[in-house]
Design an enzyme around this catalytic site. Sequence first.
Site, mmCIF file in Angstrom:
data_model
loop_
_atom_site.group_PDB
_atom_site.id
_atom_site.type_symbol
_atom_site.label_atom_id
_atom_site.label_comp_id
_atom_site.label_asym_id
_atom_site.label_seq_id
_atom_site.Cartn_x
_atom_site.Cartn_y
_atom_site.Cartn_z
ATOM 1 N N ASN A 8 30.689 45.126 36.453
ATOM 2 C CA ASN A 8 31.407 46.371 36.729
ATOM 3 C C ASN A 8 31.360 47.344 35.542
ATOM 4 O O ASN A 8 31.539 48.544 35.711
ATOM 5 C CB ASN A 8 32.856 46.078 37.130
ATOM 6 C CG ASN A 8 33.658 45.443 36.018
ATOM 7 O OD1 ASN A 8 33.266 44.406 35.475
ATOM 8 N ND2 ASN A 8 34.783 46.033 35.672
ATOM 9 N N HIS A 9 31.076 46.842 34.337
ATOM 10 C CA HIS A 9 30.982 47.733 33.181
ATOM 11 C C HIS A 9 29.611 48.387 33.060
ATOM 12 O O HIS A 9 29.445 49.293 32.234
ATOM 13 C CB HIS A 9 31.325 46.984 31.894
ATOM 14 C CG HIS A 9 32.796 46.839 31.679
ATOM 15 N ND1 HIS A 9 33.521 47.625 30.804
ATOM 16 C CD2 HIS A 9 33.698 46.005 32.259
ATOM 17 C CE1 HIS A 9 34.795 47.275 30.844
ATOM 18 N NE2 HIS A 9 34.932 46.286 31.718
ATOM 19 N N HIS A 52 33.805 37.928 35.307
ATOM 20 C CA HIS A 52 34.734 39.040 35.545
ATOM 21 C C HIS A 52 36.161 38.827 35.043
ATOM 22 O O HIS A 52 36.863 39.790 34.766
ATOM 23 C CB HIS A 52 34.762 39.375 37.037
ATOM 24 C CG HIS A 52 35.384 40.688 37.386
ATOM 25 N ND1 HIS A 52 35.178 41.833 36.647
ATOM 26 C CD2 HIS A 52 36.203 41.057 38.418
ATOM 27 C CE1 HIS A 52 35.840 42.840 37.198
ATOM 28 N NE2 HIS A 52 36.469 42.399 38.262
ATOM 29 N N HIS A 79 28.685 38.982 39.425
ATOM 30 C CA HIS A 79 29.703 39.249 38.407
ATOM 31 C C HIS A 79 31.107 39.154 38.985
ATOM 32 O O HIS A 79 31.987 38.512 38.412
ATOM 33 C CB HIS A 79 29.506 40.630 37.796
ATOM 34 C CG HIS A 79 30.548 40.951 36.761
ATOM 35 N ND1 HIS A 79 30.521 40.407 35.502
ATOM 36 C CD2 HIS A 79 31.672 41.732 36.822
ATOM 37 C CE1 HIS A 79 31.573 40.838 34.823
ATOM 38 N NE2 HIS A 79 32.286 41.637 35.601
ATOM 39 N N ASP A 111 28.426 42.733 32.400
ATOM 40 C CA ASP A 111 29.359 43.193 31.366
ATOM 41 C C ASP A 111 28.769 42.987 29.975
ATOM 42 O O ASP A 111 29.264 42.184 29.182
ATOM 43 C CB ASP A 111 30.721 42.502 31.492
ATOM 44 C CG ASP A 111 31.589 43.147 32.546
ATOM 45 O OD1 ASP A 111 31.065 43.960 33.334
ATOM 46 O OD2 ASP A 111 32.795 42.835 32.601
#
Length: 282
Positions: free
Chosen positions: A88-89, A212, A137, A56
């Site tokens: 996830n980003h 996260h 993450h 992220d």
Amino acid sequence: MMMDMNGWPFSEDEAKEMYRNMVTKNRKDIKVQLPATLGSGTDRQKGPKNYLFLGDYVDRGPHSIEVVLMLFAMHLRWPDRVTLLRGNHESRPVNRQYGFFGECSRRYSERVYEVFQLAFNVMPLTAIVNKRIMCMHGGISEELYDMKQLDALKRPLDTPDIGIIADLTWADPETEIEMYKESPRGAGKIFGAKAVDEFCKHFSLDLIVRAHQVVQDGYEFFADKKLVTIFSAPFYCGQTNNIASMLNIDSDMVASFMLVKPVTEIKENLNVGEKAEEENLQ
């Protein structure tokens, strides 16, 4: 933590040597009294260190480009000392929606945005520290039963909504369940303490480290301290008055946390470098 002119963190020994050179410059006869500690003052491990980032690096801020480019540059300069995991980003469906696409398009071009996706799509998903600590993450996956499954992944790849990759970047711990359940996020799963215990036993792990989620105190243990969530952005999005933390694992496998208080709580000599607690992982 002290930084050199290129943004690289000094070790305690490096900082002391810099201090010695600075105060003795052009004064060969001076006897230097070194401070007991420099930088954070919580550094137990001497010499160069390894740095692991949990993902992220973009979105939800106006300077994502500077952040991710600095991290890429650090990895290129010190490839054995700086490791960047995928969050996830670092995926097109997310960073197109939460700010990075707009920033790239506004400041440069859509082509720049697409080039970043090429890098994100080949980033590693996990890291193992001394065969005893697994880092990612998001969280654990019930579909992961052999680490060779990760080696077999064919990159470049984007992040799907289900499966191992989704879990490693999206999954969350949940106190109300024991094993695994579909996540309300719509990607990855949630998992309980029993799932963590079984996962650690299967892979002979002492600890799982993940990010996260915002946690108020910067770090939060789960499953009888077999899992810890760490979050390194204080005063998240200018709305959450949370502390941030960084986890240090020394050569004796002793874990400690450095806390960074939000800007609204700054006090002299107290906002950075407080030592939270230690966990002996021997």
